[in-house]
Design a protein around this motif. Structure first.
Motif, PDB file in Angstrom:
ATOM      1  N   GLU A 177       0.831  -1.197   0.000  1.00 56.86           N
ATOM      2  CA  GLU A 177       0.000   0.000   0.000  1.00 56.86           C
ATOM      3  C   GLU A 177       0.874   1.259   0.000  1.00 56.86           C
ATOM      4  O   GLU A 177       1.854   1.354   0.736  1.00 56.86           O
ATOM      5  CB  GLU A 177      -0.889   0.006   1.242  1.00 56.86           C
ATOM      6  N   GLY A 178       0.512   2.209  -0.837  1.00 54.55           N
ATOM      7  CA  GLY A 178       1.241   3.463  -0.923  1.00 54.55           C
ATOM      8  C   GLY A 178       2.331   3.482  -1.969  1.00 54.55           C
ATOM      9  O   GLY A 178       2.877   4.554  -2.278  1.00 54.55           O
ATOM     10  N   PHE A 179       2.670   2.313  -2.523  1.00 52.32           N
ATOM     11  CA  PHE A 179       3.758   2.276  -3.507  1.00 52.32           C
ATOM     12  C   PHE A 179       3.447   3.109  -4.753  1.00 52.32           C
ATOM     13  O   PHE A 179       4.320   3.864  -5.219  1.00 52.32           O
ATOM     14  CB  PHE A 179       4.071   0.834  -3.910  1.00 52.32           C
ATOM     15  N   PRO A 180       2.246   3.030  -5.344  1.00 52.97           N
ATOM     16  CA  PRO A 180       1.984   3.820  -6.553  1.00 52.97           C
ATOM     17  C   PRO A 180       2.151   5.324  -6.335  1.00 52.97           C
ATOM     18  O   PRO A 180       2.734   6.021  -7.187  1.00 52.97           O
ATOM     19  CB  PRO A 180       0.530   3.461  -6.900  1.00 52.97           C
ATOM     20  N   SER A 181       1.665   5.849  -5.224  1.00 53.57           N
ATOM     21  CA  SER A 181       1.786   7.286  -4.988  1.00 53.57           C
ATOM     22  C   SER A 181       3.238   7.680  -4.726  1.00 53.57           C
ATOM     23  O   SER A 181       3.702   8.736  -5.189  1.00 53.57           O
ATOM     24  CB  SER A 181       0.903   7.708  -3.812  1.00 53.57           C
ATOM     25  N   ALA A 182       3.977   6.849  -3.999  1.00 58.96           N
ATOM     26  CA  ALA A 182       5.388   7.136  -3.758  1.00 58.96           C
ATOM     27  C   ALA A 182       6.189   7.061  -5.056  1.00 58.96           C
ATOM     28  O   ALA A 182       7.094   7.868  -5.291  1.00 58.96           O
ATOM     29  CB  ALA A 182       5.958   6.161  -2.730  1.00 58.96           C
ATOM     30  N   HIS A 183       5.844   6.090  -5.903  1.00 64.06           N
ATOM     31  CA  HIS A 183       6.496   5.987  -7.209  1.00 64.06           C
ATOM     32  C   HIS A 183       6.232   7.239  -8.036  1.00 64.06           C
ATOM     33  O   HIS A 183       7.135   7.729  -8.738  1.00 64.06           O
ATOM     34  CB  HIS A 183       5.984   4.748  -7.951  1.00 64.06           C
ATOM     35  N   ALA A 184       5.023   7.769  -7.964  1.00 63.65           N
ATOM     36  CA  ALA A 184       4.697   8.975  -8.728  1.00 63.65           C
ATOM     37  C   ALA A 184       5.524  10.173  -8.261  1.00 63.65           C
ATOM     38  O   ALA A 184       5.932  11.014  -9.071  1.00 63.65           O
ATOM     39  CB  ALA A 184       3.210   9.280  -8.593  1.00 63.65           C
ATOM     40  N   VAL A 185       5.790  10.258  -6.972  1.00 66.47           N
ATOM     41  CA  VAL A 185       6.537  11.390  -6.427  1.00 66.47           C
ATOM     42  C   VAL A 185       8.037  11.273  -6.724  1.00 66.47           C
ATOM     43  O   VAL A 185       8.676  12.268  -7.086  1.00 66.47           O
ATOM     44  CB  VAL A 185       6.315  11.500  -4.903  1.00 66.47           C
ATOM     45  N   PHE A 186       8.581  10.087  -6.609  1.00 68.02           N
ATOM     46  CA  PHE A 186      10.040   9.931  -6.675  1.00 68.02           C
ATOM     47  C   PHE A 186      10.570   9.293  -7.956  1.00 68.02           C
ATOM     48  O   PHE A 186      11.768   9.405  -8.233  1.00 68.02           O
ATOM     49  CB  PHE A 186      10.522   9.084  -5.487  1.00 68.02           C
ATOM     50  N   ALA A 187       9.728   8.623  -8.743  1.00 69.05           N
ATOM     51  CA  ALA A 187      10.280   7.863  -9.875  1.00 69.05           C
ATOM     52  C   ALA A 187       9.389   7.862 -11.110  1.00 69.05           C
ATOM     53  O   ALA A 187       9.569   7.022 -11.995  1.00 69.05           O
ATOM     54  CB  ALA A 187      10.550   6.425  -9.450  1.00 69.05           C
ATOM     55  N   TRP A 203      13.138  17.460  -9.566  1.00 67.51           N
ATOM     56  CA  TRP A 203      13.768  17.530  -8.249  1.00 67.51           C
ATOM     57  C   TRP A 203      15.113  18.241  -8.341  1.00 67.51           C
ATOM     58  O   TRP A 203      15.439  19.102  -7.515  1.00 67.51           O
ATOM     59  CB  TRP A 203      13.976  16.119  -7.694  1.00 67.51           C
ATOM     60  N   TRP A 204      15.885  17.872  -9.333  1.00 67.79           N
ATOM     61  CA  TRP A 204      17.225  18.445  -9.532  1.00 67.79           C
ATOM     62  C   TRP A 204      17.152  19.952  -9.760  1.00 67.79           C
ATOM     63  O   TRP A 204      17.831  20.733  -9.071  1.00 67.79           O
ATOM     64  CB  TRP A 204      17.881  17.728 -10.706  1.00 67.79           C
ATOM     65  N   LEU A 205      16.321  20.373 -10.715  1.00 72.07           N
ATOM     66  CA  LEU A 205      16.215  21.804 -11.021  1.00 72.07           C
ATOM     67  C   LEU A 205      15.679  22.588  -9.826  1.00 72.07           C
ATOM     68  O   LEU A 205      16.122  23.717  -9.556  1.00 72.07           O
ATOM     69  CB  LEU A 205      15.310  22.008 -12.240  1.00 72.07           C
ATOM     70  N   GLY A 206      14.744  21.991  -9.097  1.00 67.40           N
ATOM     71  CA  GLY A 206      14.218  22.648  -7.910  1.00 67.40           C
ATOM     72  C   GLY A 206      15.291  22.841  -6.848  1.00 67.40           C
ATOM     73  O   GLY A 206      15.386  23.908  -6.222  1.00 67.40           O
ATOM     74  N   LEU A 207      16.108  21.822  -6.628  1.00 66.84           N
ATOM     75  CA  LEU A 207      17.185  21.923  -5.646  1.00 66.84           C
ATOM     76  C   LEU A 207      18.227  22.953  -6.061  1.00 66.84           C
ATOM     77  O   LEU A 207      18.751  23.691  -5.218  1.00 66.84           O
ATOM     78  CB  LEU A 207      17.848  20.551  -5.465  1.00 66.84           C
ATOM     79  N   VAL A 208      18.531  23.027  -7.356  1.00 67.21           N
ATOM     80  CA  VAL A 208      19.483  24.030  -7.842  1.00 67.21           C
ATOM     81  C   VAL A 208      18.942  25.435  -7.577  1.00 67.21           C
ATOM     82  O   VAL A 208      19.673  26.327  -7.117  1.00 67.21           O
ATOM     83  CB  VAL A 208      19.767  23.836  -9.342  1.00 67.21           C
ATOM     84  N   ALA A 209      17.645  25.644  -7.851  1.00 69.25           N
ATOM     85  CA  ALA A 209      17.035  26.958  -7.630  1.00 69.25           C
ATOM     86  C   ALA A 209      17.048  27.333  -6.147  1.00 69.25           C
ATOM     87  O   ALA A 209      17.400  28.458  -5.778  1.00 69.25           O
ATOM     88  CB  ALA A 209      15.604  26.963  -8.169  1.00 69.25           C
ATOM     89  N   VAL A 210      16.677  26.385  -5.286  1.00 71.97           N
ATOM     90  CA  VAL A 210      16.655  26.659  -3.844  1.00 71.97           C
ATOM     91  C   VAL A 210      18.064  26.935  -3.322  1.00 71.97           C
ATOM     92  O   VAL A 210      18.283  27.875  -2.549  1.00 71.97           O
ATOM     93  CB  VAL A 210      16.017  25.477  -3.086  1.00 71.97           C
ATOM     94  N   ALA A 211      19.029  26.121  -3.733  1.00 67.49           N
ATOM     95  CA  ALA A 211      20.405  26.301  -3.267  1.00 67.49           C
ATOM     96  C   ALA A 211      20.985  27.631  -3.744  1.00 67.49           C
ATOM     97  O   ALA A 211      21.709  28.311  -2.999  1.00 67.49           O
ATOM     98  CB  ALA A 211      21.275  25.143  -3.760  1.00 67.49           C
ATOM     99  N   THR A 212      20.671  28.022  -4.977  1.00 62.71           N
ATOM    100  CA  THR A 212      21.149  29.301  -5.500  1.00 62.71           C
ATOM    101  C   THR A 212      20.553  30.458  -4.708  1.00 62.71           C
ATOM    102  O   THR A 212      21.244  31.428  -4.369  1.00 62.71           O
ATOM    103  CB  THR A 212      20.791  29.438  -6.992  1.00 62.71           C
ATOM    104  N   TRP A 213      19.267  30.358  -4.408  1.00 62.15           N
ATOM    105  CA  TRP A 213      18.611  31.390  -3.590  1.00 62.15           C
ATOM    106  C   TRP A 213      19.240  31.464  -2.203  1.00 62.15           C
ATOM    107  O   TRP A 213      19.490  32.570  -1.686  1.00 62.15           O
ATOM    108  CB  TRP A 213      17.119  31.083  -3.482  1.00 62.15           C
TER     109      TRP A 213
END
Length: 353
Positions: A177-187, A203-213
């Motif tokens: 239970e919960g695998f499909p939703s977790a897969h949608a978020v992470f993979a 995820w990558w682009l978001g982290l770059v933007a946050v880290a730059t800020w």
């Protein structure tokens, strides 16, 4: 009415604060730490565009971006840590540890996989905070502290996995239970036009933007540069050096958790021996992106460009149908060339001030 003259320096030379000097757009561009990596990325792209006929296909570009994102998610916090003057040799195996905790907790407790994901987040953050705490309390070099953590996690990953599951890999959790939703978020995979893009790219682009800020717009970003430039001097002007370093190691752990969940929900099982050696690739991406080994200089954007160079090189060799054994040679050459170019640019900028 008289004007007050600036204080004399005592050496007969008028000194002006360099922050008050006018800077041309060209000098600003040359001062950017990621300039060398951008030049390198353009060269690598052009090279493989000519050498490999399939390199420019939309599907190939999607694959290149995916390879870059899986590395880039970790290269971002590692770059911030290096700007702060420290290393983390446990980052590679910490990704695997995060995935193993999620998988085994969910399976053994027959719980919703999101429960395992939450427990994994707490455990991973605790390991990152432990690295920072040990560093600040013992005063030992980060190389020694994180090498010890690397060895301990490597043994725990293998030993606990074999003890709990009887093998070197975890059990499949795909039907839980919960695998499909977790897969949608992470993979999950997103389709943009004719190109399929993995969610890790977001995820990558978001982290770059946050880290730059964080680096350019926040007090914590100023603390990172100050600590990397000189911990004693930073402490003298009120920078919380210990809190800053613990925060940086916790940031590495947070991104290791994200990368670990992607690893788990992409394949639904995890091999306990994965991740060894990846920590060096994260550091290489950060250095190619303009981070100095000595700290105090670099950018999150540069780490993203370094990861992109990694993605283009690793996949470009495959598309060119070359022996993949040459990959490490190209990666090492890019590391040396980017470092030399960054050093040359910095010298030219400093000479023109």
């Amino acid at each position: 009415m008289s004007t007050t003259a600036p204080p004399a320096s005592g050496d007969g030379v008028d000194h002006v604060d360099e922050r008050l000097l006018r800077t041309t757009p060209l000098k600003k561009l040359l001062a950017r730490p990621e300039l060398g990596s951008v030049v390198g990325a353009i060269a690598v792209f052009a090279f493989f565009a000519v050498a490999a006929d399939s390199f420019l296909r939309p599907s190939s570009l999607g694959t290149v971006l995916y390879a870059a994102s899986t590395l880039g998610i970790m290269a971002v916090p590692v770059a911030l840590l290096m700007i702060g003057g420290e290393f983390d040799l446990s980052a590679g195996v910490l990704v695997t540890s995060s995935a193993l905790v999620s998988s085994m907790f969910s399976y053994q407790m027959t719980a919703n996989v999101w429960v395992g994901v939450g427990v994994s987040l707490l455990v991973t953050l605790a390991i990152g905070a432990f690295n920072g705490f040990m560093l600040t309390r013992t005063k030992l070099p980060s190389f020694i502290i994180t090498l010890g953590t690397f060895l301990m996690l490597t043994g725990l990953n293998l030993g606990l996995t074999k003890l709990i599951t009887g093998t070197v890999s975890t059990k499949s959790i795909a039907d839980m239970e919960g695998f499909p939703s977790a897969h949608a978020v992470f993979a999950s995979t997103l389709t943009v036009g004719s190109v399929e893009l993995k969610v890790t790219i977001l995820w990558w682009l978001g982290l770059v933007a946050v880290a730059t800020w964080i680096l350019l717009r926040t007090r914590f970003g100023n603390w990172i540069f100050a600590v990397g430039g000189g911990a004693d001097a930073a402490r003298a002007v009120g920078v919380p050096v210990h809190r800053t370093k613990i925060g940086l190691y916790t940031g590495v752990a947070l991104c290791a958790w994200i990368a670990g969940q992607h690893l788990l929900f992409s394949f639904d099982v995890v091999q306990s021996g994965e991740g060894v050696g990846n920590e060096l690739i994260y550091i290489i991406a950060a250095v190619i992106g303009g981070c100095l080994i000595t700290g105090g200089y670099g950018s999150a954007i540069g780490s993203a460009v370094g990861a992109l160079i990694f993605g283009m090189t690793s996949k470009g060799i495959v598309y060119a149908e070359w022996n993949p054994d040459w990959f490490k040679f190209f990666l090492g050459a890019m590391l040396l060339l980017a470092t030399l170019l960054n050093a040359w640019i910095r010298k030219r900028v400093e000479a023109t001030k």
